[in-house]
Design a protein around this motif. Structure first.
Motif, mmCIF file in Angstrom:
data_model
loop_
_atom_site.group_PDB
_atom_site.id
_atom_site.type_symbol
_atom_site.label_atom_id
_atom_site.label_comp_id
_atom_site.label_asym_id
_atom_site.label_seq_id
_atom_site.Cartn_x
_atom_site.Cartn_y
_atom_site.Cartn_z
ATOM 1 N N LEU A 70 0.832 -1.277 0.010
ATOM 2 C CA LEU A 70 -0.042 -0.015 -0.109
ATOM 3 C C LEU A 70 0.787 1.082 0.085
ATOM 4 O O LEU A 70 0.414 2.295 -0.517
ATOM 5 N N ALA A 71 1.970 1.207 0.673
ATOM 6 C CA ALA A 71 2.896 2.372 0.648
ATOM 7 C C ALA A 71 3.662 2.763 -0.761
ATOM 8 O O ALA A 71 3.508 3.746 -1.182
ATOM 9 N N MET A 72 3.991 1.407 -1.159
ATOM 10 C CA MET A 72 4.518 1.667 -2.687
ATOM 11 C C MET A 72 3.383 2.153 -3.601
ATOM 12 O O MET A 72 3.772 2.789 -4.115
ATOM 13 N N PHE A 73 2.292 1.605 -3.448
ATOM 14 C CA PHE A 73 1.265 2.135 -4.466
ATOM 15 C C PHE A 73 0.817 3.484 -4.108
ATOM 16 O O PHE A 73 0.436 4.167 -5.313
ATOM 17 N N GLY A 74 0.877 3.837 -3.009
ATOM 18 C CA GLY A 74 0.443 5.184 -2.591
ATOM 19 C C GLY A 74 1.608 5.872 -3.196
ATOM 20 O O GLY A 74 1.181 7.196 -3.705
ATOM 21 N N PHE A 75 2.972 5.821 -3.159
ATOM 22 C CA PHE A 75 3.993 6.616 -3.745
ATOM 23 C C PHE A 75 3.835 6.793 -5.214
ATOM 24 O O PHE A 75 3.798 7.747 -5.944
ATOM 25 N N LEU A 76 3.539 5.616 -6.185
ATOM 26 C CA LEU A 76 3.294 5.716 -7.604
ATOM 27 C C LEU A 76 2.222 6.491 -7.836
ATOM 28 O O LEU A 76 2.012 7.079 -8.959
ATOM 29 N N SER A 77 0.922 6.189 -7.000
ATOM 30 C CA SER A 77 -0.189 6.784 -7.341
ATOM 31 C C SER A 77 -0.424 8.232 -6.924
ATOM 32 O O SER A 77 -1.371 9.127 -7.157
ATOM 33 N N GLY A 78 0.654 8.769 -6.228
ATOM 34 C CA GLY A 78 0.645 10.215 -5.754
ATOM 35 C C GLY A 78 -0.175 10.411 -4.514
ATOM 36 O O GLY A 78 -0.302 11.687 -4.438
ATOM 37 N N GLY A 79 -0.482 9.526 -3.460
ATOM 38 C CA GLY A 79 -1.144 9.987 -2.276
ATOM 39 C C GLY A 79 -1.221 8.614 -1.451
ATOM 40 O O GLY A 79 -1.049 7.597 -1.788
ATOM 41 N N PRO A 80 -1.290 8.636 -0.138
ATOM 42 C CA PRO A 80 -1.388 7.745 0.899
ATOM 43 C C PRO A 80 -2.907 6.991 0.527
ATOM 44 O O PRO A 80 -3.677 7.504 0.149
#
Length: 354
Positions: free
Chosen positions: A51-61
């Motif tokens: 979830l942290a990596m996905f949030g970084f790539l998607s631009g938000g937590p």
């Protein structure tokens, strides 16, 4: 920098799982239903890092938080994502719009007409250059004086042979003379007036102390790196070749010519030029390319500090929350025990009255 980014994502994901453990967060509903503690924590940490990596790539937590500890960590990770993505985008835009190509006075032979500059060329080659008027040609008896006139600003372009360019511009490995008499504007290898002597230009000069770099002894080597600011113009429309006469028997001329053409088509001429010219005359000038600033640890240091502080505050809040909940449970248990004791005493008294 990328290793630190990955490390921050792993650190943030683990901390987010720690503070949300047992809180009933919907992110870990499946994991909390597992009976094995090891498997539950392993899958929970893995999912949180995802979830942290996905949030970084998607631009938000992307974590779902249920309390203030989780919110503080999500805020810190949000700051980290915002600054990182914004910095990377700015760096990428700077890279895309910047150019590593050095800009010269001309980019093609046609610019000589539009800008009206002079062309430095050998006397034997001048008649072959038909794109430039005679008035705009400065002719010379050797490559060296033509290059020196270009360097001094007497012309805005010069036509050099491949080997001459490699020696004079790339390798700076040549020695020649040039007339600098003001009354002799031609600037050839020798002055027209024998009273005046031409100066010697040694591009491959060495200091008297062989261990010193020639750049550190300008008094001894004033012409070191003299032509490093001269650029090559890659004009695909300009082609000029000069035939060289070889002392070949008339009956063999056609065969020798055909052999030379065949060797050129096979690439052997280029290989020989590389072996005996290019490789023996290595570049001496350090061509500076346009520097494109990228993300550095120093630039991202403040972001890591802010994110780490917020995550640590979240962990501290989680620890305080656990302490407070424990004290409340202990107080509740003590009150329950006291109420149970009072109820038992009242029952015994009633039984005694009976």
């Amino acid at each position: 920098v990328w290793a630190l980014l990955l490390g921050m994502m792993v650190f943030g994901g683990v901390c987010a799982y720690v503070v949300e453990l047992g809180s009933g967060s919907e992110d870990y509903a499946y994991e909390e239903g597992l009976s094995s503690p090891v498997l539950r924590h392993l899958l929970g940490v893995t999912k949180s890092i995802y979830l942290a990596m996905f949030g970084f790539l998607s631009g938000g937590p992307t974590h779902v938080t249920t309390g203030w500890p989780g919110r503080l960590i999500a805020l810190g990770f949000g700051v980290f994502i915002y600054i990182s993505v914004a910095s990377y985008s700015a760096s990428l835009v700077s890279f895309l719009i910047s150019s590593n190509k050095a800009e010269g006075k001309i980019e093609s032979m046609r610019d000589l007409k539009t800008k009206g500059g002079k062309l430095c060329v050998l006397e034997a080659m001048a008649p072959l250059v038909t794109d430039v008027t005679k008035a705009n040609k400065l002719t010379f008896d050797n490559w060296g004086p033509a290059t020196e006139k270009l360097h001094s600003g007497g012309c805005i372009a010069a036509i050099l042979g491949k080997q001459a360019y490699q020696m004079l511009i790339v390798a700076q490995d040549s020695q020649f003379s040039v007339c600098v008499d003001k009354l002799d504007p031609k600037g050839h290898s020798e002055c027209a007036d024998p009273i005046h002597e031409a100066i010697d230009i040694d591009l491959n000069c060495q200091c008297s102390d062989a261990t010193r770099d020639p750049a550190t002894c300008p008094d001894e080597c004033p012409y070191y790196h003299r032509y490093c600011n001269i650029l090559e113009v890659l004009d695909g429309d300009f082609q000029l070749a000069i035939g060289n006469a070889l002392p070949v028997n008339q009956t063999l001329m056609d065969y020798v010519s055909a052999w030379i053409v065949q060797e050129r088509l096979n690439g052997n001429v280029q290989k020989l030029r590389k072996r005996y010219v290019t490789d023996t005359l290595p570049p001496r000038c350090n061509k500076k390319k346009t520097k494109v600033s990228g993300l550095t640890i120093e630039q991202m240091g403040g972001t890591y500090v802010i994110t780490s502080v917020l995550i640590v505050l979240g962990l501290i809040a989680q620890a305080l929350q656990l302490v407070i909940y424990r004290e409340k449970r202990e107080e509740g248990a003590a009150e329950g025990a006291a109420e149970g004791g009072e109820g038992k005493g009242e029952g015994e008294e009633n039984h005694a009255d009976d």
